[in-house]
Design a protein around this motif. Structure first.
Motif, PDB file in Angstrom:
ATOM      1  N   ASP A   1      27.008 109.126  28.799  1.00 59.00           N
ATOM      2  CA  ASP A   1      26.540 107.909  29.474  1.00 59.00           C
ATOM      3  C   ASP A   1      27.635 106.854  29.606  1.00 59.00           C
ATOM      4  N   PRO A   2      28.420 106.568  28.540  1.00 60.18           N
ATOM      5  CA  PRO A   2      29.540 105.641  28.724  1.00 60.18           C
ATOM      6  C   PRO A   2      30.553 106.127  29.759  1.00 60.18           C
TER       7      PRO A   2
ATOM      8  N   SER B   1      29.204 105.277  32.961  1.00 59.10           N
ATOM      9  CA  SER B   1      29.413 103.841  33.190  1.00 59.10           C
ATOM     10  C   SER B   1      30.857 103.555  33.579  1.00 59.10           C
TER      11      SER B   1
ATOM     12  N   ILE C   1      26.306  95.050  32.884  1.00 64.18           N
ATOM     13  CA  ILE C   1      26.252  96.258  32.054  1.00 64.18           C
ATOM     14  C   ILE C   1      26.252  95.885  30.578  1.00 64.18           C
TER      15      ILE C   1
ATOM     16  N   ASN D   1      23.095  96.788  28.255  1.00 62.63           N
ATOM     17  CA  ASN D   1      23.310  97.688  27.120  1.00 62.63           C
ATOM     18  C   ASN D   1      22.960  97.029  25.791  1.00 62.63           C
ATOM     19  N   GLN D   2      23.325  95.765  25.636  1.00 64.49           N
ATOM     20  CA  GLN D   2      23.061  95.089  24.375  1.00 64.49           C
ATOM     21  C   GLN D   2      21.571  94.799  24.190  1.00 64.49           C
TER      22      GLN D   2
ATOM     23  N   SER E   1      19.230  96.639  25.512  1.00 67.36           N
ATOM     24  CA  SER E   1      18.651  97.962  25.286  1.00 67.36           C
ATOM     25  C   SER E   1      18.826  98.402  23.839  1.00 67.36           C
ATOM     26  N   ARG E   2      19.992  98.123  23.270  1.00 68.85           N
ATOM     27  CA  ARG E   2      20.260  98.542  21.899  1.00 68.85           C
ATOM     28  C   ARG E   2      19.303  97.903  20.907  1.00 68.85           C
TER      29      ARG E   2
ATOM     30  N   VAL F   1      15.115 104.908  30.084  1.00 70.53           N
ATOM     31  CA  VAL F   1      16.158 104.860  29.061  1.00 70.53           C
ATOM     32  C   VAL F   1      15.541 104.917  27.661  1.00 70.53           C
TER      33      VAL F   1
ATOM     34  N   GLN G   1      18.645 108.226  35.107  1.00 72.78           N
ATOM     35  CA  GLN G   1      17.927 108.022  33.847  1.00 72.78           C
ATOM     36  C   GLN G   1      16.536 108.646  33.880  1.00 72.78           C
TER      37      GLN G   1
ATOM     38  N   THR H   1      24.202  93.260  18.197  1.00 74.31           N
ATOM     39  CA  THR H   1      24.142  92.884  19.607  1.00 74.31           C
ATOM     40  C   THR H   1      24.725  91.507  19.849  1.00 74.31           C
TER      41      THR H   1
ATOM     42  N   GLN I   1      34.584  99.266  27.600  1.00 70.45           N
ATOM     43  CA  GLN I   1      33.952 100.542  27.940  1.00 70.45           C
ATOM     44  C   GLN I   1      34.724 101.712  27.342  1.00 70.45           C
TER      45      GLN I   1
END
Length: 505
Positions: free
Chosen positions: A47-48, A51, A73, A77-78, A80-81, A212, A268, A313, A339
């Motif tokens: 995935d990275p 990206s 992004i 991502n943050q 989502s984490r 996701v 996804q 995060t 990234q």
């Protein structure tokens, strides 16, 4: 009964050097680690890498779009984490524990049947024996959680999917509604040149949040079952679709950043569908009752990890925000370096997944010799991996910077960040694997509260160093942050406290 025949660890802090000559040995433990870690690492980095490819395509549009998407992004991502990390980590440990204990129950039942078989053959007719064996098989299937179709009944699996689906929907709604103020917090003010492309990308990509969260919950179940190949196949399939669709949507259909986001969302949902289709063939996903689910257990341990993830995060998001406030050039360079930093460091997460799954099984069976040997082996392998990555990135990124952008100022700043990206790889690898080791021991409370302390010192470092040293200061602060993470992970085992008290025996 708990095993106590492991080699005496007179000094638990020497765990990194225990049997170091066997670190690369392909014995039974080494093969099991490799079987789990290699596919997991490849899936985690897919995935990275996708990206990065997004970043490369968008970089061809212009530096403003590159910087704008970089902020989006990082923000996506943050956020989502915050949900993903607790969900996946708790699911992996719980599924591994359940599967391990049910495997042990099956072995015990088979031994009982074998011993009774020899006795019953002498005491009862064959017809009566057949009936008894049928009853034993039925009872065994019920006790160890198997259904008639041959599917496993693991309570953690449907629990994880329910929670993942709900969290994904909530995240999508939250990001779409609050996109503008969140981007403003990240330094992208409304009306600026980065504002419109950043908001477009974030809102469209948010539509993929349910997929996701659901796909990561599914991956957590597969990891707990020690199957990391299936998530790899699904992730690679989805990311290949993303790579194919990117140039079509971005350039052929002239959708720009909206095309990049659309391609990512489609990929996804494809990953989630593949994983769900594969899992429902192995595990019963329709829960018979609410009492069967382990929602309370998930919520308790998930909340502890939620505290940890919020701390993590905030540190990374603050770093991106500080870079955005320096300007679009600095943010573009920071996005590329970040990234690469995350993509390479996530290779160590494959070892963390292997360590967590094997350790969760070992602790469930109270096999402490296995736990000690596994912890030592994965930590030693993480150091070796970190040094290899440091060498490769130190040389490779100098020549590969032009893949991401043609802007001379951005390339110059990427060159400034390269030494930090490369030099921190051994530290990053240790930090990630220590996380997996402590999660495997279900030491979620320590992992949470130690990270809060790490975050406090790291945030102070970020604020001070970014204001005094600019771009370089941000990377120095991130180096401090990862060093403190590694130290916190080592402290628990090194002092033989919590679940690691057995090392004093």
């Amino acid at each position: 009964m708990a095993e106590k025949d492991f080699t005496c660890w007179e000094n638990p802090s020497c765990i990194l050097f225990k049997d170091v000559r066997s670190a690369l040995k392909l014995d039974e433990l080494g093969v099991e680690i490799a079987t789990i870690a290699l596919p997991a690492a490849m899936a985690l980095t897919a995935d990275p890498i996708a990206s990065l490819i997004d970043t490369a395509f968008i970089g061809q549009i212009g530096p403003v779009e590159l910087a704008a998407v970089g902020v989006s992004i990082a923000l996506f991502n943050q956020i989502s984490r915050i949900a993903i990390f607790p969900l996946v980590s708790v699911t992996t440990s719980f599924v591994a524990e359940e599967d391990s204990m049910k495997g042990a129950s099956l072995a015990i039942e088979e031994d009982d049947v074998s011993s009774k078989d020899s006795e019953d053959k002498m005491l009862i007719p064959q017809k009566g024996l057949d009936e008894k064996m049928h009853r034993l098989d039925s009872a065994k299937s019920f006790d160890i959680g198997e259904v008639e179709q041959g599917k496993k009944q693991i309570a953690s699996a449907p629990s994880a999917l329910i929670i993942g689906g709900i969290l994904g929907l909530l995240q999508a709604v939250f990001l779409i509604i609050t996109a503008r103020p969140l981007l403003s917090f990240m330094g992208v003010k409304y009306g600026s040149e980065m504002s419109k492309p950043a908001e477009q990308y974030l809102k469209l990509r948010s539509l993929g949040a349910p997929a996701v969260l659901l796909s990561l919950a599914l991956q957590g179940v597969f990891r707990g079952l020690k199957d990391t190949k299936t998530p790899l196949y699904a992730t690679v399939s989805g990311d290949l679709a993303n790579i194919i669709l990117d140039p079509i949507f971005i350039f052929v259909l002239k959708m720009g950043v909206r095309g990049a986001a659309t391609a990512h969302v489609i990929s996804q949902y494809l990953i989630a569908l593949i994983l769900f289709w594969r899992l429902q063939r192995q595990v019963e996903l329709l829960s018979p009752s609410l009492e069967y689910l382990q929602l309370g257990r998930f919520m308790k341990n998930g909340f502890q990890l939620l505290i940890r993830v919020i701390a993590v995060t905030f540190c990374v998001t603050l770093a991106a925000s500080m870079a955005a406030r320096l300007g679009s050039t600095e943010m573009a360079a920071f996005q590329v370096c970040l990234q690469v930093w995350l993509a390479s460091s996530l290779l160590a997460d494959g070892l963390a997944v292997a360590g967590q799954a094997i350790l969760a099984s070992a602790f469930a069976r109270k096999n402490y010799s296995r736990a000690a040997a596994t912890a030592s082996r994965v930590l030693q392998l993480s150091l070796a991996l970190g040094f290899c990555l440091a060498v490769m990135l130190g040389f490779g990124l100098h020549f590969g910077a032009r893949i991401f952008t043609k802007d001379a100022d951005v390339i110059r700043l990427i060159g400034v960040g390269i030494p930090f990206v490369a030099a921190t790889q051994p530290i990053n690898s240790l930090a990630f694997v220590f996380d997996g080791v402590n999660f495997g021991a279900s030491d979620f409370a320590y992992s949470a509260y130690s990270m809060v302390i790490v975050a406090i010192f790291s945030i102070i470092a970020l604020l001070v160093l970014s204001s005094t040293c600019g771009f370089i200061g941000i990377w120095i602060a991130l180096t401090v942050y990862m060093s403190l993470r590694a130290l916190a992970g080592f402290w628990r085992i090194g002092t033989a406290t919590g679940p690691w008290e057995f090392l004093r025996s």
